[in-house]
Design an enzyme around this catalytic site. Structure first.
Site, PDB file in Angstrom:
ATOM      1  CB  SER A 293      31.165  46.954  29.094  1.00  0.00           C
ATOM      2  OG  SER A 293      30.958  46.457  27.770  1.00  0.00           O
TER       3      SER A 293
HETATM    4  N1  SAH Z   1      32.480  42.713  25.899  1.00  0.00           N
HETATM    5  C1  SAH Z   1      33.198  44.083  25.096  1.00  0.00           C
HETATM    6  C2  SAH Z   1      31.865  44.762  24.364  1.00  0.00           C
HETATM    7  C3  SAH Z   1      31.425  44.798  24.053  1.00  0.00           C
HETATM    8  S1  SAH Z   1      30.337  45.156  22.994  1.00  0.00           S
HETATM    9  C4  SAH Z   1      34.324  44.792  25.783  1.00  0.00           C
HETATM   10  O1  SAH Z   1      34.965  44.021  27.026  1.00  0.00           O
HETATM   11  O2  SAH Z   1      35.021  45.429  24.695  1.00  0.00           O
HETATM   12  C5  SAH Z   1      29.485  44.185  22.137  1.00  0.00           C
HETATM   13  C6  SAH Z   1      30.209  43.722  20.812  1.00  0.00           C
HETATM   14  O3  SAH Z   1      29.812  42.614  20.881  1.00  0.00           O
HETATM   15  C7  SAH Z   1      31.303  43.871  19.761  1.00  0.00           C
HETATM   16  O4  SAH Z   1      31.835  44.309  19.410  1.00  0.00           O
HETATM   17  C8  SAH Z   1      29.338  43.543  18.760  1.00  0.00           C
HETATM   18  O5  SAH Z   1      30.568  43.757  17.466  1.00  0.00           O
HETATM   19  C9  SAH Z   1      29.377  42.362  19.562  1.00  0.00           C
HETATM   20  N2  SAH Z   1      28.532  42.037  18.340  1.00  0.00           N
HETATM   21  C10 SAH Z   1      26.829  42.292  18.516  1.00  0.00           C
HETATM   22  N3  SAH Z   1      26.347  41.286  17.321  1.00  0.00           N
HETATM   23  C11 SAH Z   1      27.036  40.631  17.947  1.00  0.00           C
HETATM   24  C12 SAH Z   1      27.024  38.708  17.623  1.00  0.00           C
HETATM   25  N4  SAH Z   1      26.002  38.140  17.071  1.00  0.00           N
HETATM   26  N5  SAH Z   1      28.368  37.729  17.490  1.00  0.00           N
HETATM   27  C13 SAH Z   1      29.256  37.985  18.397  1.00  0.00           C
HETATM   28  N6  SAH Z   1      29.702  39.357  18.494  1.00  0.00           N
HETATM   29  C14 SAH Z   1      28.645  39.864  18.321  1.00  0.00           C
END
Ligand code: SAH
Length: 218
Positions: free
Chosen positions: A63
């Site tokens: 992010s």
């Molecule tokens: N917080 C992260 C950025 C997240 S991007 C950071 O600091 O880098 C969003 C993430 O959510 C992605 O890696 C994606 O794979 C994950 N995601 C999406 N749906 C999900 C689910 N149902 N359970 C767990 N992770 C999920």
């Protein structure tokens, strides 16, 4: 010389955070002391201190730092908090949470991401974060209730299963929206009588996808 450049970059980084409304001292200090490049690979490491989202493995993104700051600030963390993060991604957000809370559980549906995040967090000696490979849409009922919940992937609606795992008096921050391109960041406070909602502005996140991903094992 390189060291001076580094100090300058970090100063610019903190200034950009402040400009975007991240003013909480503890949040700023946690972000200033967390090396974002430790959560990036290859050429993207050079851009770690730019206020921009960047690509990570499995087609996901780390992010934008100012958004990480605003979400963390909205959580009003203290040292006693047990926190659940959905969407570990790179692990960067989890590292910031770990510096401000007692314990952090973070759930990621892509196994390679969960593994890489675990390694990066271990290297920084952040021992109070537990990375779980699983479907975060289900929350983590075995560890509930949580004082804080942060969702870093966008859902169409507030996931009821997650709200149910929030302690009364707890705070949950998440992007909600009907479109894939833009969502609204909302803050939910669970009270004795129900839920209070606050709108924190527009954001862009990758979607929350149900189920664990079927990655080719690495
Ligand atoms: N917080 C992260 C950025 C997240 S991007 C950071 O600091 O880098 C969003 C993430 O959510 C992605 O890696 C994606 O794979 C994950 N995601 C999406 N749906 C999900 C689910 N149902 N359970 C767990 N992770 C999920």
């Amino acid at each position: 010389m390189e060291e001076e450049d580094d100090i300058d970059r970090r100063m610019q980084f903190v200034l950009a955070l402040r400009r975007h409304g991240v003013i909480d001292r503890d949040v700023l200090a946690a972000m200033e002391t967390t090396p974002r490049e430790a959560f990036l690979e290859g050429i993207f490491r050079e851009r770690a201190y730019q206020d921009t989202p960047l690509p990570i493995a499995c087609g996901q993104t780390i992010s934008q730092p100012s958004v990480v700051g605003l979400m963390t600030q909205a959580l009003e963390l203290d040292r006693r908090c047990k926190v659940l993060e959905i969407g570990t991604g790179s692990g960067y957000q989890a590292a910031i949470l770990a510096k401000l809370a007692r314990r952090v559980y973070t759930v990621e549906r892509h196994k390679p991401l969960a593994q890489a995040a675990r390694r990066a967090l271990e290297k920084l000696e952040l021992a109070n974060v537990i990375v779980v490979h699983g479907d975060g849409a289900l929350g983590l009922p075995e560890q509930a209730p949580f004082d804080r919940i942060l969702v870093t992937a966008a859902a169409e609606d507030t996931p009821r299963l997650l709200v149910d795992q929030l302690r009364i008096g707890g705070i949950m921050v998440l992007p909600v929206g009907q479109t894939a391109t833009v969502q609204t960041l909302i803050k939910i406070t669970r009270t004795e009588d129900g839920l209070d909602y606050a709108d924190l502005g527009e954001v862009r996140f990758v979607p929350l996808v149900e189920g664990v991903a079927s990655d080719v094992s690495k």
